[in-house]
Scaffold this motif. Structure first.
Motif, PDB file in Angstrom:
ATOM      1  N   ARG A 198     -12.765  -7.972  -8.314  1.00 45.29           N
ATOM      2  CA  ARG A 198     -11.402  -6.580  -8.413  1.00 45.29           C
ATOM      3  C   ARG A 198     -11.437  -5.320  -9.428  1.00 45.29           C
ATOM      4  O   ARG A 198     -12.219  -5.674 -10.168  1.00 45.29           O
ATOM      5  N   ARG A 199     -11.309  -4.269  -8.166  1.00 42.42           N
ATOM      6  CA  ARG A 199     -11.964  -2.851  -9.166  1.00 42.42           C
ATOM      7  C   ARG A 199     -12.901  -3.474  -9.750  1.00 42.42           C
ATOM      8  O   ARG A 199     -13.576  -2.661 -10.455  1.00 42.42           O
ATOM      9  N   ASN A 200     -14.254  -3.841  -8.769  1.00 40.84           N
ATOM     10  CA  ASN A 200     -15.803  -3.558  -9.122  1.00 40.84           C
ATOM     11  C   ASN A 200     -15.931  -4.206 -10.117  1.00 40.84           C
ATOM     12  O   ASN A 200     -16.914  -4.479 -10.340  1.00 40.84           O
ATOM     13  N   GLU A 240      -7.537  -6.022  -2.964  1.00 41.19           N
ATOM     14  CA  GLU A 240      -7.456  -5.201  -4.300  1.00 41.19           C
ATOM     15  C   GLU A 240      -9.262  -5.150  -5.151  1.00 41.19           C
ATOM     16  O   GLU A 240      -9.118  -4.825  -6.181  1.00 41.19           O
ATOM     17  N   SER A 241      -9.657  -5.779  -4.423  1.00 42.60           N
ATOM     18  CA  SER A 241     -11.540  -5.369  -5.066  1.00 42.60           C
ATOM     19  C   SER A 241     -12.222  -3.891  -4.473  1.00 42.60           C
ATOM     20  O   SER A 241     -12.986  -3.491  -5.378  1.00 42.60           O
ATOM     21  N   GLY A 242     -11.405  -2.925  -4.919  1.00 42.91           N
ATOM     22  CA  GLY A 242     -11.776  -1.579  -4.519  1.00 42.91           C
ATOM     23  C   GLY A 242     -12.677  -1.157  -3.504  1.00 42.91           C
ATOM     24  O   GLY A 242     -13.235  -0.277  -4.370  1.00 42.91           O
TER      25      GLY A 242
END
Ligand SMILES: [Zn+2]
Length: 243
Positions: A198-200, A240-242
């Motif tokens: 999620r978000r790097n 959501e992984s960005g």
């Protein structure tokens, strides 16, 4: 290894269920109440020792009281006998002797009654002290019973959670590719088996992944099974992984 993104996402459900299973297992094996019950048992032993001391004091006073009472009975019997003899005595010397003895018996009785009163007062205090100690022990027993019941309830609840989560886990695992589950299980032996990216950030180890690693992840096909370069958990990619 390759696995459908849908199956990979379901690993997150399995990881969550595994965390719940571990937590429930720990809770049912280590209910905090058992330590408290142990402490209470030790405390009750101390209270019981003190109760024995107080009961001993009370017993001694009871014995002393009954000794005084029997002394009073002896004095009374003697005084009655002397008084009878005095009414029938014709000898004045004997009568004088009896009167003198009756006077001394009266003093003796008065002393004994004083002592009796003092012992009765102390006995009353000793009764109170025993009753107080017994009340403390009863309170401790009630607290122990309450804690034991609470502990049993917690173990029962945790066991129910454990069983339900285990059934859910088996159901989810049965629906996804067996080799993916096997890989997850292998990784789980030394840590968290799978985590969302999620978000790097890998949510298994909470590390932000390096740019080069992220670059490689971006280039990997959707069905490639990737692992976190930091913790080894399977990295599950979603919107959501960005990336
Ligand atoms: Zn990680």
């Amino acid at each position: 290894m390759n696995a459908s993104p849908a199956d990979q996402r379901r690993l997150l459900d399995i990881a969550e269920l595994d965390a719940r299973i571990r937590q429930a297992d720990h809770a049912r094996k280590n209910p905090p109440q058992s330590g408290l019950v142990q402490k209470l048992l030790t405390h009750r032993q101390e209270l019981s020792r003190e109760l024995s001391v107080r009961l001993g004091v009370r017993d001694d006073l009871r014995i002393e009281l009954s000794r005084i009472e029997s002394d009073v009975a002896v004095v009374d019997a003697r005084a009655t006998r002397d008084a009878d003899r005095l009414t029938t005595s014709t000898n004045s010397k004997e009568a004088q002797g009896l009167e003198s003895e009756l006077a001394s018996l009266a003093r003796r009785k008065s002393d004994l009654e004083d002592a009796e009163l003092e012992i009765m007062e102390r006995l009353e205090q000793a009764d109170t002290a025993v009753a107080e100690q017994e009340a403390l022990i009863a309170e401790t027993n009630a607290e122990g019973a309450r804690l034991s019941a609470e502990g049993k309830q917690l173990v029962a609840d945790s066991t129910a959670t454990f069983d339900q989560a285990s059934r859910d886990r088996a159901a989810v695992a049965a629906e996804i590719a067996a080799d993916l589950v096997a890989l997850y299980d292998k990784i789980s032996l030394r840590g968290v088996g799978a985590g969302l990216l999620r978000r790097n950030t890998c949510e298994s180890c909470n590390m932000v992944l390096a740019g080069t690693d992220l670059q490689a992840i971006r280039q990997a096909p959707d069905d490639a099974v990737l692992t976190c370069p930091e913790c080894g958990a399977i990295l599950v990619r979603t919107e959501e992984s960005g990336l």
